[in-house]
Design an enzyme around this catalytic site. Structure first.
Site, PDB file in Angstrom:
ATOM      1  N   HIS A  42      -1.284  -9.341  -2.985  1.00 46.42           N
ATOM      2  CA  HIS A  42       0.108  -8.954  -3.229  1.00 46.42           C
ATOM      3  C   HIS A  42       1.075  -9.600  -2.251  1.00 46.42           C
ATOM      4  CE1 HIS A  42      -1.680  -5.086  -5.185  1.00 46.42           C
ATOM      5  NE2 HIS A  42      -1.710  -6.121  -6.016  1.00 46.42           N
ATOM      6  N   ASN A  89      -2.753  -5.237   0.761  1.00 43.43           N
ATOM      7  CA  ASN A  89      -1.700  -4.945   1.735  1.00 43.43           C
ATOM      8  C   ASN A  89      -0.868  -6.178   2.055  1.00 43.43           C
ATOM      9  OD1 ASN A  89      -2.847  -2.420   1.751  1.00 43.43           O
ATOM     10  ND2 ASN A  89      -3.996  -2.756   3.638  1.00 43.43           N
ATOM     11  N   CYS A 145      19.249 -19.061   1.571  1.00 49.02           N
ATOM     12  CA  CYS A 145      18.364 -20.224   1.560  1.00 49.02           C
ATOM     13  C   CYS A 145      19.140 -21.468   2.017  1.00 49.02           C
ATOM     14  CB  CYS A 145      17.875 -20.415   0.120  1.00 49.02           C
ATOM     15  SG  CYS A 145      17.063 -21.970  -0.232  1.00 49.02           S
TER      16      CYS A 145
HETATM   17  C1  BV8 Z   1       1.359  -7.496 -13.170  1.00 48.03           C
HETATM   18  C2  BV8 Z   1       3.456  -5.445  -2.842  1.00 48.03           C
HETATM   19  C3  BV8 Z   1       1.780  -8.822 -15.092  1.00 48.03           C
HETATM   20  C4  BV8 Z   1       4.837  -4.921  -2.747  1.00 48.03           C
HETATM   21  C5  BV8 Z   1       2.370  -4.117  -4.601  1.00 48.03           C
HETATM   22  C6  BV8 Z   1       0.363   0.811 -16.945  1.00 48.03           C
HETATM   23  C7  BV8 Z   1      -1.014   0.823 -16.802  1.00 48.03           C
HETATM   24  C8  BV8 Z   1      -1.675  -0.135 -16.020  1.00 48.03           C
HETATM   25  C9  BV8 Z   1      -0.929  -1.123 -15.369  1.00 48.03           C
HETATM   26  C10 BV8 Z   1       0.432  -1.117 -15.519  1.00 48.03           C
HETATM   27  C11 BV8 Z   1       1.092  -0.160 -16.281  1.00 48.03           C
HETATM   28  N1  BV8 Z   1       2.404  -0.412 -16.198  1.00 48.03           N
HETATM   29  C12 BV8 Z   1       2.620  -1.498 -15.422  1.00 48.03           C
HETATM   30  C13 BV8 Z   1       1.427  -1.938 -15.029  1.00 48.03           C
HETATM   31  C14 BV8 Z   1       1.176  -3.108 -14.187  1.00 48.03           C
HETATM   32  C15 BV8 Z   1       1.467  -2.797 -12.735  1.00 48.03           C
HETATM   33  C16 BV8 Z   1       0.704  -1.581 -12.267  1.00 48.03           C
HETATM   34  O1  BV8 Z   1      -0.475  -1.656 -11.979  1.00 48.03           O
HETATM   35  N2  BV8 Z   1       1.412  -0.435 -12.191  1.00 48.03           N
HETATM   36  C17 BV8 Z   1       0.721   0.784 -11.769  1.00 48.03           C
HETATM   37  C18 BV8 Z   1       1.606   1.528 -10.765  1.00 48.03           C
HETATM   38  C19 BV8 Z   1       0.458   1.634 -13.009  1.00 48.03           C
HETATM   39  N3  BV8 Z   1       1.005  -3.958 -12.011  1.00 48.03           N
HETATM   40  C20 BV8 Z   1       1.848  -4.980 -11.805  1.00 48.03           C
HETATM   41  O2  BV8 Z   1       3.007  -4.968 -12.134  1.00 48.03           O
HETATM   42  C21 BV8 Z   1       1.239  -6.199 -11.152  1.00 48.03           C
HETATM   43  N4  BV8 Z   1       1.655  -7.366 -11.896  1.00 48.03           N
HETATM   44  O3  BV8 Z   1       0.687  -6.735 -13.807  1.00 48.03           O
HETATM   45  O4  BV8 Z   1       1.975  -8.606 -13.709  1.00 48.03           O
HETATM   46  C22 BV8 Z   1       2.190 -10.211 -15.302  1.00 48.03           C
HETATM   47  C23 BV8 Z   1       1.216 -11.163 -15.622  1.00 48.03           C
HETATM   48  C24 BV8 Z   1       1.602 -12.468 -15.852  1.00 48.03           C
HETATM   49  C25 BV8 Z   1       2.966 -12.845 -15.726  1.00 48.03           C
HETATM   50  C26 BV8 Z   1       3.922 -11.881 -15.362  1.00 48.03           C
HETATM   51  C27 BV8 Z   1       3.541 -10.563 -15.141  1.00 48.03           C
HETATM   52  C28 BV8 Z   1       1.755  -6.361  -9.730  1.00 48.03           C
HETATM   53  C29 BV8 Z   1       1.219  -5.232  -8.875  1.00 48.03           C
HETATM   54  C30 BV8 Z   1       1.545  -5.523  -7.417  1.00 48.03           C
HETATM   55  C31 BV8 Z   1       2.669  -4.623  -6.974  1.00 48.03           C
HETATM   56  N5  BV8 Z   1       2.898  -4.833  -5.545  1.00 48.03           N
HETATM   57  N6  BV8 Z   1       2.564  -4.388  -3.300  1.00 48.03           N
HETATM   58  C32 BV8 Z   1       4.966  -3.893  -1.658  1.00 48.03           C
HETATM   59  O5  BV8 Z   1       3.999  -3.641  -0.913  1.00 48.03           O
HETATM   60  O6  BV8 Z   1       6.086  -3.345  -1.555  1.00 48.03           O
HETATM   61  S1  BV8 Z   1       1.315  -2.839  -5.017  1.00 48.03           S
HETATM   62  C33 BV8 Z   1       1.466  -1.700  -3.780  1.00 48.03           C
HETATM   63  O7  BV8 Z   1       0.974  -0.488  -4.285  1.00 48.03           O
HETATM   64  C34 BV8 Z   1       0.628  -2.025  -2.589  1.00 48.03           C
HETATM   65  O8  BV8 Z   1       0.323  -3.372  -2.455  1.00 48.03           O
HETATM   66  C35 BV8 Z   1      -0.631  -1.264  -2.803  1.00 48.03           C
HETATM   67  O9  BV8 Z   1      -1.667  -2.105  -3.167  1.00 48.03           O
HETATM   68  C36 BV8 Z   1      -0.343  -0.446  -3.999  1.00 48.03           C
HETATM   69  C37 BV8 Z   1      -0.713   0.959  -3.706  1.00 48.03           C
HETATM   70  O10 BV8 Z   1      -2.100   0.991  -3.776  1.00 48.03           O
HETATM   71  P1  BV8 Z   1      -3.006   1.412  -2.528  1.00 48.03           P
HETATM   72  O11 BV8 Z   1      -3.151   0.254  -1.619  1.00 48.03           O
HETATM   73  O12 BV8 Z   1      -4.224   1.975  -3.137  1.00 48.03           O
HETATM   74  O13 BV8 Z   1      -2.203   2.498  -1.733  1.00 48.03           O
HETATM   75  P2  BV8 Z   1      -1.982   4.016  -2.139  1.00 48.03           P
HETATM   76  O14 BV8 Z   1      -0.898   4.551  -1.264  1.00 48.03           O
HETATM   77  O15 BV8 Z   1      -1.850   4.124  -3.634  1.00 48.03           O
HETATM   78  O16 BV8 Z   1      -3.370   4.734  -1.762  1.00 48.03           O
HETATM   79  C38 BV8 Z   1      -3.750   4.832  -0.408  1.00 48.03           C
HETATM   80  C39 BV8 Z   1      -5.179   5.337  -0.412  1.00 48.03           C
HETATM   81  O17 BV8 Z   1      -5.623   5.374   0.930  1.00 48.03           O
HETATM   82  C40 BV8 Z   1      -5.324   6.750  -0.969  1.00 48.03           C
HETATM   83  O18 BV8 Z   1      -6.428   6.802  -1.841  1.00 48.03           O
HETATM   84  C41 BV8 Z   1      -5.579   7.598   0.288  1.00 48.03           C
HETATM   85  O19 BV8 Z   1      -6.434   8.683   0.002  1.00 48.03           O
HETATM   86  C42 BV8 Z   1      -6.273   6.604   1.158  1.00 48.03           C
HETATM   87  N7  BV8 Z   1      -6.172   6.863   2.604  1.00 48.03           N
HETATM   88  C43 BV8 Z   1      -5.195   7.520   3.285  1.00 48.03           C
HETATM   89  N8  BV8 Z   1      -5.490   7.524   4.605  1.00 48.03           N
HETATM   90  C44 BV8 Z   1      -6.665   6.852   4.759  1.00 48.03           C
HETATM   91  C45 BV8 Z   1      -7.102   6.427   3.489  1.00 48.03           C
HETATM   92  N9  BV8 Z   1      -8.243   5.740   3.301  1.00 48.03           N
HETATM   93  C46 BV8 Z   1      -8.984   5.472   4.395  1.00 48.03           C
HETATM   94  N10 BV8 Z   1      -8.637   5.839   5.656  1.00 48.03           N
HETATM   95  C47 BV8 Z   1      -7.487   6.520   5.873  1.00 48.03           C
HETATM   96  N11 BV8 Z   1      -7.145   6.894   7.123  1.00 48.03           N
HETATM   97 ZN    ZN Z   2      16.682 -21.599  -2.488  1.00 47.43          ZN
END
Ligand code: BV8
Ligand code: ZN
Length: 249
Positions: free
Chosen positions: A116, A99, A152
């Site tokens: 993140h 988060n 900046c």
């Molecule tokens: C990278 C910051 C490489 C920004 C975020 C294909 C396959 C696999 C991977 C990839 C692919 N294509 C691309 C990728 C890589 C990509 C990725 O994983 N994509 C996914 C979508 C397929 N990853 C990246 O790009 C990462 N970087 O790989 O770089 C690289 C390496 C070297 C040099 C250059 C490049 C970067 C990923 C980070 C992205 N930024 N956040 C912002 O916040 O705006 S991620 C963002 O989404 C959030 O941070 C969060 O972590 C994520 C969503 O995940 P969750 O936290 O799980 O949230 P979500 O809504 O999905 O789920 C909520 C859960 O809570 C649910 O299960 C629900 O049931 C539950 N819930 C609901 N209520 C409750 C509850 N649980 C408990 N109690 C409750 N009350």
């Molecule tokens: Zn700058």
């Protein structure tokens, strides 16, 4: 198999790994819930990218300022507070979050690994200098509207949120520390994450592979593939305080 709270009471090194679900009961929308207001028609993965910021900085900065405003107005919920309480109860706790809000810190967790980044540490898009300016209290219509990013003071580049966007690398030192903790812990609580985003989603797997117990806390029942993997189904704001209470009183 039922998860025995004594595993928590006897944990040597506990890792708590959180996602957007841990902040849901504080009123912060998760990525999977329909986004409220102006952002229904946008997919976060389309806005949370450097390309989106280059294409329309005011749209992206406005979206993040709307989210930052929501976090400023929100309070930590019982899940955040229970995790802060755990840090006082177990010999060693490593808190890793996906988060970008500061609700863990505001609940009293002493140290938080932000995989993140954070909404509260804006930087320059051009030169990466941290932005020291005081963001004008975002006066945003309906929590999200276009807003020109500040500039900046060092290079006049556009200021961007200090978060990790899709396609950007996670902070190497933070990721290394998180992987190390997952490799060393004997219990990992995975709270409120859909496990869709890489490489963060590897953390619970790393713990499982080295023999730690892993507990998923989520209203959606989670698939458990190994004997030492458990799923507690329900909201974290209810389940975590119960777990702490049953383990330590
Ligand atoms: C990278 C910051 C490489 C920004 C975020 C294909 C396959 C696999 C991977 C990839 C692919 N294509 C691309 C990728 C890589 C990509 C990725 O994983 N994509 C996914 C979508 C397929 N990853 C990246 O790009 C990462 N970087 O790989 O770089 C690289 C390496 C070297 C040099 C250059 C490049 C970067 C990923 C980070 C992205 N930024 N956040 C912002 O916040 O705006 S991620 C963002 O989404 C959030 O941070 C969060 O972590 C994520 C969503 O995940 P969750 O936290 O799980 O949230 P979500 O809504 O999905 O789920 C909520 C859960 O809570 C649910 O299960 C629900 O049931 C539950 N819930 C609901 N209520 C409750 C509850 N649980 C408990 N109690 C409750 N009350
Ligand atoms: Zn700058």
């Amino acid at each position: 198999m039922e998860f025995d709270p004594q595993y928590l009471a006897r944990a040597r090194h506990l890792v708590v790994f959180t996602g957007a679900g841990v902040s849901a009961e504080s009123g912060i929308p998760t990525f999977r819930d329909a986004l409220s207001g102006l952002w229904e028609q946008f997919d976060p993965a389309q806005l949370a990218t450097p390309q989106a910021f280059r294409a329309d900085p005011a749209l992206v900065w406005g979206w993040y300022e709307g989210r930052r405003l929501k976090v400023l107005e929100a309070q930590p919920n019982p899940a955040h507070l229970a995790i802060a309480e755990l840090a006082r109860r177990v010999p060693r706790l490593t808190l890793i979050t996906q988060n970008v809000d500061d609700l863990h810190e505001r609940a009293g967790s002493p140290s938080v690994l932000h995989l993140h980044g954070s909404l509260h540490t804006p930087i320059c898009f051009a030169c990466q200098r941290p932005w020291r300016g005081e963001p004008a209290a975002p006066v945003l219509a309906e929590h999200g509207s276009r807003l020109e990013p500040p500039r900046c003071s060092g290079c006049n580049g556009k200021i961007r949120p200090g978060v990790v966007w899709f396609g950007e690398a996670l902070p190497p030192a933070v990721l290394k520390a998180a992987f190390k903790a997952a490799g060393d812990c004997d219990l990992l609580l995975s709270v409120g994450t859909s496990g869709l985003v890489q490489p963060a989603a590897q953390i619970p797997q790393l713990a499982l592979q080295q023999g730690a117990r892993v507990v998923h806390i989520n209203p959606q029942p989670q698939e458990c593939h190994a004997p030492q993997e458990y799923s507690l189904t329900g909201p974290a704001g209810q389940l975590l305080p119960q777990l702490v209470q049953r383990a330590f009183t």
